[in-house]
Design an enzyme around this catalytic site. Structure first.
Site, mmCIF file in Angstrom:
data_model
loop_
_atom_site.group_PDB
_atom_site.id
_atom_site.type_symbol
_atom_site.label_atom_id
_atom_site.label_comp_id
_atom_site.label_asym_id
_atom_site.label_seq_id
_atom_site.Cartn_x
_atom_site.Cartn_y
_atom_site.Cartn_z
ATOM 1 N N ASP A 49 34.186 -0.803 75.454
ATOM 2 C CA ASP A 49 33.292 0.334 75.259
ATOM 3 C C ASP A 49 33.314 0.762 73.799
ATOM 4 O O ASP A 49 34.382 0.935 73.212
ATOM 5 C CB ASP A 49 33.733 1.505 76.144
ATOM 6 C CG ASP A 49 32.880 2.744 75.911
ATOM 7 O OD1 ASP A 49 31.743 2.780 76.412
ATOM 8 O OD2 ASP A 49 33.355 3.670 75.218
ATOM 9 N N TYR A 54 30.812 5.084 65.996
ATOM 10 C CA TYR A 54 32.230 4.824 65.745
ATOM 11 C C TYR A 54 32.400 3.975 64.476
ATOM 12 O O TYR A 54 33.070 2.942 64.477
ATOM 13 C CB TYR A 54 32.862 4.090 66.933
ATOM 14 C CG TYR A 54 32.957 4.863 68.229
ATOM 15 C CD1 TYR A 54 32.803 6.246 68.281
ATOM 16 C CD2 TYR A 54 33.207 4.196 69.428
ATOM 17 C CE1 TYR A 54 32.889 6.934 69.478
ATOM 18 C CE2 TYR A 54 33.309 4.884 70.637
ATOM 19 C CZ TYR A 54 33.146 6.246 70.654
ATOM 20 O OH TYR A 54 33.235 6.922 71.851
#
Length: 300
Positions: A49, A54
C-alpha cells in the site's frame, strides 16, 4: 501466511500488508527498499500500500517490483497531488492525472485498488471525486476503487455503495470504526484494510513520542492503561495489538509500515500465534467502552 478474501473482490490478501509511507518519508536507500520488499515476499506478504503523496514511495516500490508485478496486490491513494501537507484536490481532472502519474511511478499499467485519501464527507457527497475514480476503473487504470479515511466520512463511504474497499484505522487506541462503520461494511461485503493497526506503538519508549502524529494515541493509551502496555514488554504488546486488530470481525488485512526488514519478519512471526483469545478481545473492547469519550474519533 494466512490469506483472506478481500470482501467482494477477487483478491486473496495476506493478513499483513506492507505500508509504504515510511519508505517515502524516512529517506531510505534503494537497497533497503529492495531488501524490505524481498523479505515481504519471502514471508508471504502479497499486499503493498502506498500513495501519491508519500514523496518518492511509489517510484522506489515500482523500481523493485516491476519485474514481478504479478506477485503483489498493489494499492495506492489519490487526492493530494502536491503532498500531504498541501491542500487536496478532488476534481475529476486532478484525480485522473494523479492515477496515471501513479501508474508511471509504479511502472505498471494498472493497480489493484485506488483509494480516495482522506476525502471529507462533504466532498464525497458532491460526487465528483467518486465519479472520477469510477472513470479510472472504467479506463482500466485500477481494478477496484476504495476509500481511505475515518469516522463519519468512512461511514458514509461504506453506506453509499460506490466503493469496493475501505481503509480505516482500527487498533487498541482507535476503536470508533468497530461500532460505527464495520457493521455496514460487513453488510455490504466491503474489503476492509486496517491502517495504523498497532497504534504506531506510541507507548514503546515509555515517553511521549517526538512525532506529533503519534501524540493522540499516546494520550489515549495512558488513559486506557492496558496491562499489557504497562508491562513494558514491547514484543508482547505489539503481538496483542496486532492480533486484536486482525481479530475484529470483517477486517481482512492490516497495513504495517516499516523500513526495517527484521521488523517485518518479527510482525509476520507474531501473527502466527493466531487470533487473539476471545476473552482478551472482549477485555480490550470493554476497556474502550468504559474509558473512551465520544470525542475519540477515528484518526487519519
Amino acid at each position: 501466511m494466512e490469506k483472506r478474501r478481500l470482501g467482494k473482490t477477487d483478491m486473496e490478501v495476506s493478513l499483513l500488508g506492507l505500508g509504504g509511507s515510511e519508505i517515502g518519508y524516512e529517506h531510505v536507500s534503494p537497497e533497503t527498499v529492495s531488501a524490505l520488499l524481498n523479505d515481504a515476499f519471502e514471508v508471504g506478504i502479497n499486499v503493498i500500500d502506498t500513495a501519491e503523496c508519500y514523496r518518492d514511495s511509489e517510484e522506489m516500490i515500482g523500481q523493485v517490483i516491476a519485474h514481478r508485478r504479478d506477485k503483489f496486490f498493489l494499492f495506492t491513494k489519490c487526492g493530494h497531488p502536491h503532498g500531504a501537507e498541501s491542500a487536496p484536490n478532488w476534481s475529476r481532472q486532478s484525480i485522473l492525472e494523479s492515477v496515471q502519474r501513479s501508474l508511471q511511478r509504479l511502472q505498471t499499467d494498472r493497480v489493484d485498488i485506488v483509494h480516495l485519501h482522506s476525502c471529507s464527507e462533504s466532498e464525497l457527497r458532491q460526487g465528483e471525486a467518486i465519479a472520477a475514480l469510477q472513470t479510472a476503473r472504467e479506463r482500466g487504470y485500477t481494478r477496484y476503487i476504495g476509500y481511505s479515511g475515518d469516522s463519519r466520512a468512512a461511514h458514509y463511504a461504506a453506506e453509499c455503495g460506490a466503493f469496493d474497499t475501505l481503509q480505516i484505522s482500527i487498533n487498541i487506541a482507535d476503536q470508533e470504526a468497530i461500532g460505527l462503520t464495520m457493521p455496514i461494511a460487513s453488510e455490504k461485503n466491503l474489503g476492509v484494510i486496517a491502517k495504523r493497526p498497532v497504534a504506531n506503538a506510541a507507548w514503546k519508549t515509555g515517553h511521549k513520542p517526538i512525532e506529533s502524529y503519534h501524540h493522540e494515541y499516546w494520550d489515549r493509551l495512558r488513559k486506557l492503561n492496558y496491562d499489557f502496555v504497562r508491562d513494558f514488554d514491547l514484543e508482547k504488546a505489539v503481538s496483542i495489538a496486532l492480533r486484536f486488530t486482525l481479530s475484529v470481525p470483517g477486517v481482512h488485512t492490516a497495513i504495517v509500515g516499516t523500513t526495517k526488514p527484521e521488523r517485518l519478519r518479527q510482525n509476520a512471526a507474531l501473527i502466527k500465534q493466531g487470533a487473539l483469545p476471545q476473552n482478551e478481545l472482549e477485555a480490550i473492547r470493554r476497556c474502550w467502552e468504559d474509558v473512551a469519550p465520544p470525542t475519540w474519533i477515528g484518526q487519519v
